[in-house]
Scaffold this motif. Structure first.
Motif, PDB file in Angstrom:
ATOM      1  N   UNK A  34      10.418  34.430 -25.837  1.00  0.00           N
ATOM      2  CA  UNK A  34      10.773  33.577 -26.699  1.00  0.00           C
ATOM      3  C   UNK A  34      11.367  32.418 -26.188  1.00  0.00           C
ATOM      4  N   UNK A  35      11.327  31.181 -26.631  1.00  0.00           N
ATOM      5  CA  UNK A  35      11.896  29.932 -26.072  1.00  0.00           C
ATOM      6  C   UNK A  35      12.952  29.607 -27.094  1.00  0.00           C
ATOM      7  N   UNK A  54       7.191  29.571 -28.802  1.00  0.00           N
ATOM      8  CA  UNK A  54       8.057  28.839 -29.519  1.00  0.00           C
ATOM      9  C   UNK A  54       8.077  29.138 -30.782  1.00  0.00           C
ATOM     10  N   UNK A  55       8.945  29.291 -31.526  1.00  0.00           N
ATOM     11  CA  UNK A  55       9.094  29.830 -33.016  1.00  0.00           C
ATOM     12  C   UNK A  55       9.098  28.120 -33.826  1.00  0.00           C
ATOM     13  N   UNK A  56       9.474  27.280 -33.322  1.00  0.00           N
ATOM     14  CA  UNK A  56       9.245  25.935 -34.295  1.00  0.00           C
ATOM     15  C   UNK A  56       9.595  24.619 -33.059  1.00  0.00           C
ATOM     16  N   UNK A  57      10.123  23.796 -33.463  1.00  0.00           N
ATOM     17  CA  UNK A  57      10.596  22.475 -32.609  1.00  0.00           C
ATOM     18  C   UNK A  57      11.363  22.927 -31.453  1.00  0.00           C
ATOM     19  N   UNK A  58      11.084  22.310 -30.091  1.00  0.00           N
ATOM     20  CA  UNK A  58      12.030  22.435 -28.903  1.00  0.00           C
ATOM     21  C   UNK A  58      12.772  21.223 -28.718  1.00  0.00           C
ATOM     22  N   UNK A  59      14.202  21.218 -28.334  1.00  0.00           N
ATOM     23  CA  UNK A  59      14.830  20.189 -28.158  1.00  0.00           C
ATOM     24  C   UNK A  59      15.530  20.368 -26.946  1.00  0.00           C
ATOM     25  N   UNK A  65      17.127  19.704 -18.136  1.00  0.00           N
ATOM     26  CA  UNK A  65      15.924  19.730 -17.859  1.00  0.00           C
ATOM     27  C   UNK A  65      14.824  20.964 -18.242  1.00  0.00           C
ATOM     28  N   UNK A  66      13.872  20.831 -18.746  1.00  0.00           N
ATOM     29  CA  UNK A  66      12.905  21.930 -18.775  1.00  0.00           C
ATOM     30  C   UNK A  66      11.746  21.900 -17.921  1.00  0.00           C
ATOM     31  N   UNK A  67      11.720  22.799 -17.014  1.00  0.00           N
ATOM     32  CA  UNK A  67      10.550  22.708 -16.133  1.00  0.00           C
ATOM     33  C   UNK A  67       9.762  23.940 -16.344  1.00  0.00           C
ATOM     34  N   UNK A  68       8.306  23.568 -16.468  1.00  0.00           N
ATOM     35  CA  UNK A  68       7.354  24.499 -16.474  1.00  0.00           C
ATOM     36  C   UNK A  68       6.363  24.756 -15.390  1.00  0.00           C
ATOM     37  N   UNK A  69       6.500  25.561 -14.555  1.00  0.00           N
ATOM     38  CA  UNK A  69       5.859  25.711 -13.371  1.00  0.00           C
ATOM     39  C   UNK A  69       4.248  26.180 -13.497  1.00  0.00           C
ATOM     40  N   UNK A  70       3.678  26.023 -12.426  1.00  0.00           N
ATOM     41  CA  UNK A  70       2.281  26.391 -12.444  1.00  0.00           C
ATOM     42  C   UNK A  70       1.883  27.676 -13.126  1.00  0.00           C
ATOM     43  N   UNK A  71       0.926  27.644 -13.996  1.00  0.00           N
ATOM     44  CA  UNK A  71       0.377  28.920 -14.603  1.00  0.00           C
ATOM     45  C   UNK A  71       1.190  29.117 -15.902  1.00  0.00           C
ATOM     46  N   UNK A  72       1.896  28.293 -16.178  1.00  0.00           N
ATOM     47  CA  UNK A  72       3.059  28.655 -17.468  1.00  0.00           C
ATOM     48  C   UNK A  72       1.955  28.073 -18.868  1.00  0.00           C
ATOM     49  N   UNK A  73       2.075  29.265 -19.679  1.00  0.00           N
ATOM     50  CA  UNK A  73       1.562  28.557 -20.920  1.00  0.00           C
ATOM     51  C   UNK A  73       2.788  28.561 -21.996  1.00  0.00           C
ATOM     52  N   UNK A  74       2.920  27.622 -22.758  1.00  0.00           N
ATOM     53  CA  UNK A  74       3.747  27.724 -23.971  1.00  0.00           C
ATOM     54  C   UNK A  74       2.909  27.489 -25.349  1.00  0.00           C
ATOM     55  N   UNK A  75       3.330  28.620 -25.967  1.00  0.00           N
ATOM     56  CA  UNK A  75       2.370  28.665 -27.376  1.00  0.00           C
ATOM     57  C   UNK A  75       3.470  28.113 -28.392  1.00  0.00           C
ATOM     58  N   UNK A  76       3.037  27.194 -29.154  1.00  0.00           N
ATOM     59  CA  UNK A  76       3.810  26.802 -30.300  1.00  0.00           C
ATOM     60  C   UNK A  76       2.946  26.667 -31.707  1.00  0.00           C
ATOM     61  N   UNK A  77       3.801  26.715 -32.674  1.00  0.00           N
ATOM     62  CA  UNK A  77       3.143  26.596 -34.113  1.00  0.00           C
ATOM     63  C   UNK A  77       2.456  25.060 -34.168  1.00  0.00           C
ATOM     64  N   UNK A  78       1.418  25.102 -35.007  1.00  0.00           N
ATOM     65  CA  UNK A  78       0.743  23.818 -35.080  1.00  0.00           C
ATOM     66  C   UNK A  78       1.505  22.658 -35.202  1.00  0.00           C
ATOM     67  N   UNK A  79       2.355  22.781 -36.055  1.00  0.00           N
ATOM     68  CA  UNK A  79       3.250  21.470 -36.433  1.00  0.00           C
ATOM     69  C   UNK A  79       4.326  21.130 -35.660  1.00  0.00           C
ATOM     70  N   UNK A  80       4.833  22.192 -34.641  1.00  0.00           N
ATOM     71  CA  UNK A  80       5.964  21.953 -33.946  1.00  0.00           C
ATOM     72  C   UNK A  80       5.963  21.025 -32.572  1.00  0.00           C
ATOM     73  N   UNK A  81       6.982  20.407 -32.379  1.00  0.00           N
ATOM     74  CA  UNK A  81       7.182  19.422 -31.401  1.00  0.00           C
ATOM     75  C   UNK A  81       7.923  19.778 -29.962  1.00  0.00           C
TER      76      UNK A  81
END
Length: 90
Positions: A34-35, A54-59, A65-81
């Protein structure tokens, strides 16, 4: 005074509200990391912890810094930013 109870797979609980008490349930998907909604410090996401959920928006605030390395998947709700005032490195 509020108390928290964690339930595991297959666990159940009976609760009877008293004097206007409110029950709040938080569901976390199994097998996913969970993020937080606010990235409070520099954070590196690795493929080993992926997928991240992500359960909602991420700020990402300034000076963070938020670093997403190679092979990382971030799953978010459809309306999240993802709102970035700091840095997002993909």
């Amino acid at each position: 005074m509020a108390t928290a109870t964690s339930l595991t797979n297959g666990a159940d609980m009976t609760w009877t509200p008293v004097n206007g008490q409110v029950l709040r349930a938080v569901f976390a998907p199994a097998g996913q990391s969970l993020l937080p909604t606010v990235i409070a410090s520099n954070t590196a996401l690795s493929a080993a912890g992926s997928p991240y959920y992500a359960t909602g928006d991420i700020f990402v605030p300034s000076n963070t810094t938020l670093l997403a390395g190679p092979g990382v998947d971030i799953l978010m709700p459809e309306a999240a930013d993802i709102r970035v005032q700091g840095q997002l490195q993909l």
